[in-house]
Every structure is written in structure tokens, then in C-alpha cells.
Motif scaffolding. Structure first.
Motif, mmCIF file in Angstrom:
data_model
loop_
_atom_site.group_PDB
_atom_site.id
_atom_site.type_symbol
_atom_site.label_atom_id
_atom_site.label_comp_id
_atom_site.label_asym_id
_atom_site.label_seq_id
_atom_site.Cartn_x
_atom_site.Cartn_y
_atom_site.Cartn_z
ATOM 1 N N SER A 234 0.834 -1.204 0.000
ATOM 2 C CA SER A 234 0.000 0.000 0.000
ATOM 3 C C SER A 234 0.871 1.257 0.000
ATOM 4 O O SER A 234 0.605 2.222 -0.729
ATOM 5 C CB SER A 234 -0.929 -0.009 1.212
ATOM 6 O OG SER A 234 -1.707 1.176 1.249
ATOM 7 N N GLY B 195 2.477 1.632 -3.418
ATOM 8 C CA GLY B 195 1.540 2.135 -4.420
ATOM 9 C C GLY B 195 1.329 3.626 -4.317
ATOM 10 O O GLY B 195 1.113 4.308 -5.324
ATOM 11 N N ALA C 27 2.086 0.703 -10.889
ATOM 12 C CA ALA C 27 0.902 0.747 -10.017
ATOM 13 C C ALA C 27 0.001 -0.454 -10.266
ATOM 14 O O ALA C 27 -0.577 -1.025 -9.329
ATOM 15 C CB ALA C 27 0.145 2.052 -10.244
ATOM 16 N N ASP C 28 -0.128 -0.858 -11.543
ATOM 17 C CA ASP C 28 -0.950 -2.032 -11.865
ATOM 18 C C ASP C 28 -0.344 -3.297 -11.262
ATOM 19 O O ASP C 28 -1.069 -4.153 -10.737
ATOM 20 C CB ASP C 28 -1.074 -2.167 -13.384
ATOM 21 C CG ASP C 28 -1.956 -3.346 -13.771
ATOM 22 O OD1 ASP C 28 -3.159 -3.323 -13.455
ATOM 23 O OD2 ASP C 28 -1.425 -4.304 -14.359
ATOM 24 N N LYS D 65 -1.088 -3.355 -7.554
ATOM 25 C CA LYS D 65 -2.477 -3.736 -7.279
ATOM 26 C C LYS D 65 -2.661 -5.250 -7.435
ATOM 27 O O LYS D 65 -3.386 -5.880 -6.659
ATOM 28 C CB LYS D 65 -3.410 -2.987 -8.217
ATOM 29 C CG LYS D 65 -3.553 -1.502 -7.893
ATOM 30 C CD LYS D 65 -4.533 -0.830 -8.837
ATOM 31 C CE LYS D 65 -4.679 0.654 -8.490
ATOM 32 N NZ LYS D 65 -5.614 1.345 -9.407
ATOM 33 N N ARG D 66 -2.025 -5.813 -8.447
ATOM 34 C CA ARG D 66 -2.123 -7.272 -8.631
ATOM 35 C C ARG D 66 -1.496 -8.004 -7.441
ATOM 36 O O ARG D 66 -2.023 -9.019 -6.965
ATOM 37 C CB ARG D 66 -1.424 -7.681 -9.923
ATOM 38 C CG ARG D 66 -2.151 -7.255 -11.201
ATOM 39 C CD ARG D 66 -1.317 -7.598 -12.432
ATOM 40 N NE ARG D 66 -1.982 -7.208 -13.649
ATOM 41 C CZ ARG D 66 -2.782 -8.002 -14.373
ATOM 42 N NH1 ARG D 66 -3.006 -9.237 -13.955
ATOM 43 N NH2 ARG D 66 -3.338 -7.571 -15.478
ATOM 44 N N GLU E 237 -1.238 -6.870 -4.387
ATOM 45 C CA GLU E 237 -2.143 -6.721 -3.247
ATOM 46 C C GLU E 237 -3.304 -7.700 -3.336
ATOM 47 O O GLU E 237 -3.732 -8.289 -2.320
ATOM 48 C CB GLU E 237 -2.667 -5.277 -3.189
ATOM 49 C CG GLU E 237 -1.635 -4.251 -2.751
ATOM 50 C CD GLU E 237 -2.219 -2.846 -2.726
ATOM 51 O OE1 GLU E 237 -3.236 -2.608 -3.417
ATOM 52 O OE2 GLU E 237 -1.667 -1.992 -2.008
ATOM 53 N N ALA E 238 -3.825 -7.892 -4.557
ATOM 54 C CA ALA E 238 -4.936 -8.836 -4.723
ATOM 55 C C ALA E 238 -4.503 -10.257 -4.385
ATOM 56 O O ALA E 238 -5.252 -11.022 -3.750
ATOM 57 C CB ALA E 238 -5.469 -8.766 -6.155
ATOM 58 N N GLN F 49 -4.223 -10.657 -0.655
ATOM 59 C CA GLN F 49 -5.559 -10.802 -0.065
ATOM 60 C C GLN F 49 -6.118 -12.204 -0.316
ATOM 61 O O GLN F 49 -6.802 -12.774 0.539
ATOM 62 C CB GLN F 49 -6.497 -9.748 -0.642
ATOM 63 C CG GLN F 49 -6.157 -8.324 -0.201
ATOM 64 C CD GLN F 49 -7.044 -7.290 -0.862
ATOM 65 O OE1 GLN F 49 -7.915 -7.623 -1.670
ATOM 66 N NE2 GLN F 49 -6.816 -6.021 -0.526
#
Length: 371
Positions: A179, A182, A192-193, A196-197, A199-200, A203
Motif C-alpha cells: 500500500s 503504491g 501501479a498495476d 495492485k495485482r 495486493e490482490a 488478499q
């Protein structure tokens, strides 16, 4: 036994006839002998008729006994042969065969028919009892499998609770670092993409750990009415870019909307697991079919592949914890057990079978909402 009684019956009958003749005919015969002996010209001349009279009666008794023996022997032989043929047919297990009752009295024929009917009913009862025992045996095996799975689920729950903090804390730290990263990328849209991937994926790992913690625990009652079709579509879309799915063609059939009581997150996890397993079974090449259908008060999602199918010795153990047919390091044996457990928390079920045309078929069954 009948053959032993025939001579006895014949002898007794001959003796009775000889006795009857002796007491009825002998007085007349004796009077005739007396008249002959005292006839004119024969007076005082002895004759042999009186001495021969007992021999005549004995001969008549023997002839009578012989005739009775022959008649009774014929009757017994023809009767027992008819009964023997009838009993042979019954022993051969041919209830539909007509009984050869030649020489058998109508009463005996009726008795044989009653015996045949009783044997048929006994066979039906025995067959029904055998079917019931086989069904009870299968149910016992199923309960034993579930009991073993439940015990292993409890073991997994204890192990997972022990490592939950060890895994959860690094994941939380990794999510925090991603986070922060980013927020410092600025205009670097490509980086940034990627963040995000990442982070996904973090999770998703966290969700798997939490699902492992839920093994062996009762449902928290979070099931609600959802449309399963978007869950299926999003799961297929999620796997579209996976390397294992590049040579796999996925087709969705059935209703464009299907309502069921479930939890969207666990349901998606189960569908993804089934699709990945199917793709691996086909070696990354082939066709996958997902079909939505309704069966009474159940909403079903069927995942079918064109792989080699499930061998008979593997099928009974397919949902056991830690059981896997994959090579070491390729599988843990938790996927299908976790999938069945996740579905059971909101009244769902997961079953597996082989397709008639080849390949495996997994069916997710969910409760439909009450109207």
C-alpha cells in the motif's frame, strides 16, 4: 420307502384274499368233495380233492399278491417320477417353468404349486433383504468416510490455529508495504498495476488461510440469496489469464440467472478450485463445461471435463483430507475437502462421478431460496 412298502402291502393283501377264500369257499368246496366221494360207484373211494384244496387257496393268494404288487409298483413309480421331475424343476430355480405332473394327483399338483409360490416369495424377500444390506453397507462406508474426514478437519483446525498468527502477521505487513509502495509510484501506471495485482494476491492468500481456519467450525450464518451466474462468470474470467488455462476452452450453459442461498466468496473459491483441478486433469488442453440447472429445491452447478476421469479406487477417497493423486509437491490434498466443507457451511454439497462419455463431473448443489 415306497418301494419297501410295496411287497409288504402285496403280501398282506394276498393273505387277506386267501383267508377270505378259505372261510367262504372252503365249506362249499368241502361239500362238493363229500358229494363226489359218496357218489354211486365212488362210495368209500378216497379222492385227492380234499388234500388239494389248501394248495388251491394258497395259489390264489399268491396270484392276488403278485397282481397287487405289480399294480401298486406301477402307481408308485409313475407318481414318484412325476413328483421328482416337479421338485427337480423347483430346485433348478425355474419358478416360471410348468410342472410336469404326469401321474400326480390334482391335490399333489396343487401342493407343488403352493410350494413354488412360497419359494418365489422367499426369493423376493431374500433379494429385498440383500438390497437393504448392500444399501446399509454403502451408507456405513459413507459415514465412516465422513467420520474420518471430520476427525482430520478437527486436526487441521488445531494446526491452522497454531500457525495463523505466524502467517497472518507477515501477510499484514506485506499488504501494508504494498500500500505504501503504491502511494509513492506517482505516474508510473505500469508499476501501479503490478502493485495492485500483488495486493490482490496477498488478499487471496489471506482468504485461503482464513478458510483453513474455518475448517471444522460451524457456519456463521452469513449465507444470503445470491445470483450464482455472476460468480461463475467472474471465476472463469479470473482464470482466463492463468497459464494452466491457456489451452482450455470453457463454456457456460444453462440459465443466465440462478438464485441460491450461499456465500459468494467461498462459492467462488470452490468453483476456481474445481476449474483448476479439471484443467490439470486434462493436461492444460481440452474443453470444460459449466452448466447451471435446477433440481427441485436445489440449484446445481455442474463442472465437467474431458480428462481421463476418476479411477474406481480413488473415487471413494476423493474428499478425504490430505489425499491426493498428484505428484509430491504438486498437491496437498486439501482442495476438495475444503471445498466440500465450505459448501456444507451454508447447506450446500459437492459430489463427484465419471461421465458416461469419459471425463469427470463435479456437481455443486445449493439450497434455493424459499418463495
Amino acid at each position: 420307502m415306497f418301494r419297501l412298502l410295496v411287497p409288504v402291502v402285496a403280501a398282506v393283501a394276498g393273505a387277506v384274499v386267501a383267508a377270505i377264500l378259505w372261510f367262504t369257499v372252503s365249506p362249499v368246496f368241502a361239500r362238493a368233495v363229500e358229494i363226489v366221494e359218496h357218489a354211486p360207484g365212488q362210495a368209500g373211494t378216497p379222492t385227492r380233492l380234499g388234500a388239494a384244496m389248501p394248495l388251491v387257496f394258497v395259489f390264489e393268494g399268491l396270484v392276488t399278491a403278485a397282481i397287487i404288487y405289480l399294480v401298486v409298483s406301477w402307481l408308485v413309480t409313475s407318481t414318484t417320477s412325476g413328483v421328482g421331475r416337479a421338485l427337480t424343476q423347483l430346485a433348478a430355480g425355474r419358478p416360471g417353468a410348468s410342472l410336469d405332473s404326469h401321474g400326480v394327483s390334482p391335490a399333489l399338483d396343487a401342493a407343488l404349486e403352493r410350494i413354488e409360490e412360497d419359494l418365489r416369495r422367499e426369493r423376493e424377500v431374500a433379494r429385498a433383504q440383500l438390497d437393504s444390506l448392500q444399501k446399509a453397507h454403502r451408507e456405513t462406508l459413507r459415514l465412516q468416510t465422513e467420520l474420518v474426514a471430520t476427525d482430520r478437519l478437527a486436526t487441521v483446525g488445531k494446526l491452522a490455529s497454531g500457525i495463523a498468527h505466524e502467517v497472518g502477521n507477515p501477510l499484514a505487513g506485506l499488504a501494508g508495504y504494498l500500500s505504501i509502495l503504491g502511494g509513492r509510484l506517482g505516474d508510473r501506471a505500469d508499476l501501479a498495476d503490478l502493485v495492485k495485482r500483488a495486493e490482490a494476491e496477498v488478499q487471496r492468500i489471506d482468504g485461503i488461510v482464513r478458510a483453513l481456519l474455518e475448517l471444522g467450525r460451524p457456519s456463521r450464518g452469513e449465507a444470503e440469496v445470491i445470483d450464482t451466474r455472476p460468480v461463475v462468470d467472474s471465476s472463469i474470467q479470473l482464470l482466463g489469464a492463468s497459464a494452466e488455462m491457456r489451452g482450455v476452452t470453457m463454456t457456460v450453459r444453462g440459465a443466465t440467472s440462478q438464485l441460491a442461498r450461499a456465500e459468494a466468496g467461498p462459492l467462488a473459491q470452490v468453483i476456481v478450485n474445481l476449474l483448476l483441478n479439471a484443467a490439470q486433469a486434462m493436461g492444460g488442453q481440452g474443453e470444460l463445461e459449466v452448466e447451471l440447472e435446477e433440481r427441485g429445491d436445489r440449484a446445481c452447478i455442474r463442472v465437467a471435463d474431458r480428462g481421463p476421469g476418476i479411477s474406481p479406487d480413488v473415487l471413494p477417497r476423493l474428499f478425504e483430507l490430505f489425499f491426493t493423486t498428484k505428484a509430491p509437491g504438486k498437491g496437498t490434498g486439501l482442495g476438495l475437502a475444503m471445498s466440500r466443507h465450505l459448501l456444507a457451511q451454508f447447506g450446500g454439497s459437492l459430489d463427484a462421478e465419471n461421465r458416461p462419455g469419459g471425463g469427470a463431473l463435479f456437481t455443486i448443489s445449493l439450497p434455493r431460496p424459499r418463495s
